[in-house]
Design a protein around this motif. Sequence first.
Motif, short mmCIF file in Angstrom:
data_model
loop_
_atom_site.label_atom_id
_atom_site.label_comp_id
_atom_site.label_asym_id
_atom_site.label_seq_id
_atom_site.Cartn_x
_atom_site.Cartn_y
_atom_site.Cartn_z
N ASN A 93 -9.90 15.12 -15.51
CA ASN A 93 -9.33 13.77 -15.51
C ASN A 93 -9.41 13.18 -16.92
OD1 ASN A 93 -8.46 11.23 -15.05
ND2 ASN A 93 -10.10 10.66 -13.63
N ARG A 94 -8.25 13.10 -17.55
CA ARG A 94 -8.18 12.60 -18.93
C ARG A 94 -8.04 11.08 -18.96
NH1 ARG A 94 -3.20 14.15 -21.05
NH2 ARG A 94 -3.92 13.54 -23.10
N ARG A 119 0.81 -1.21 0.00
CA ARG A 119 0.00 0.00 0.00
C ARG A 119 0.85 1.27 0.00
NH1 ARG A 119 -5.19 0.00 -1.17
NH2 ARG A 119 -5.51 1.75 0.22
N ASP A 120 2.07 1.17 0.50
CA ASP A 120 2.87 2.39 0.57
C ASP A 120 3.29 2.88 -0.82
OD1 ASP A 120 6.02 0.87 1.63
OD2 ASP A 120 4.82 0.63 -0.16
N ARG A 121 3.00 2.12 -1.83
CA ARG A 121 3.33 2.56 -3.17
C ARG A 121 2.18 3.32 -3.82
NH1 ARG A 121 7.91 1.21 -4.55
NH2 ARG A 121 7.59 1.74 -6.72
N ILE A 122 1.06 3.37 -3.10
CA ILE A 122 -0.10 4.03 -3.70
C ILE A 122 0.05 5.55 -3.68
CG2 ILE A 122 -2.57 4.49 -3.44
CD1 ILE A 122 -2.93 1.77 -2.35
N ILE A 123 -0.06 6.15 -4.81
CA ILE A 123 -0.21 7.60 -4.90
C ILE A 123 -1.33 7.85 -5.90
CG2 ILE A 123 0.82 9.77 -5.62
CD1 ILE A 123 3.44 8.84 -4.59
N PRO A 124 -2.44 8.38 -5.42
CA PRO A 124 -3.58 8.55 -6.33
C PRO A 124 -3.28 9.54 -7.45
CG PRO A 124 -4.20 8.94 -4.04
CD PRO A 124 -2.71 8.86 -4.09
N GLY A 131 -10.33 4.19 -11.90
CA GLY A 131 -9.86 5.57 -11.94
C GLY A 131 -8.37 5.73 -11.90
N THR A 132 -7.66 4.74 -12.35
CA THR A 132 -6.20 4.82 -12.30
C THR A 132 -5.63 5.34 -13.62
OG1 THR A 132 -6.14 2.50 -12.90
CG2 THR A 132 -6.01 3.04 -10.57
#
Lengths: 151, 154
Positions: free
Chosen positions: A37-38, A15-20, A85-86
């Motif tokens: 948001n493209r 989870r520490d790799r998550i950056i929205p 939404g990624t």
Amino acid sequence: MKGSMMLTQATGIARDRIIPVGGTACSTGIALTQPPNREPALWKQAIDQMLEWKTKRSVDNCEDYPAPDVADTAIDFAVDQSDTGTSAPDSIVPSGGGRIAMEWNTPFETIIVEFIGLGAATYIRFDSAGKVAARDTLRRNPQSRRLQLQG
Amino acid sequence: MPDSNIPGAPPGPASATGVPGTELLYRRLLPGAWYRAQSALIPQKYFMPRPWQSDERPGDTDGISINRASLTDAVTTSRRPDNGEYVPLAEFTASDVYRIGLHVRGAPLLLDPSHALIPELNSLDRRDTEKERKMEEWALALRNCSQLIKPRGT
């Protein structure tokens, strides 16, 4: 770090790799106007391209175009990621031997997911020095029907 | 024997090929890529050999194909021999290849005397997990020193 975010949600990477998407502005505390948001539109373009490869392969019988089961797996993956939404990758290419590769680049890392068969892909992450920092296999979870790290 | 006429070239096979470090090399890219933006990097996988799949589909067993700019030109190289389609190229120098630790081996074909190979990037070694890992790093390094060129507006 957009690629990490995509892979984390899909596959269970730490989870520490998550950056929205848009997370940089929030994390710095600077109030920035969020651009539109493209990402969904970019994913759609990418999916349309992969569908075109499927058609071309059936017409041209060119082995360099992705195999149908590989294309189906990559398209399913793209749809899943778009729905969550990624971020879309920087590139999606036929990578030879009927495979498809998606690549994300940031100043800190390069991430590549290569689809190699039905419900199967490889994941590789390079650090900023260009060394392989992580490598794993993704397989389709029969329950969630999503690709997940075997790790 | 090291070849002092080749700046940056390591001793051994690299200098034995007679490809000077200053020579430009082209790598023809598979068509049909989708890019997020025009400024996107050349995908790393374009520098990996086609994988070995079976004895009938052995992939790039001798290494990835490149072309020597001293013996051809970008437009000619850009044209696919199988269907005449013009595709983008990656351009880099032989010294880039040598600096990474790879070699260039001339492998002229009847209709393409400029054809050469980077033998370390081959499908047979790619079957070995550890060798493939190293190959992935070499391919990324090669990508990072390459420039995308688009002859004929490909």
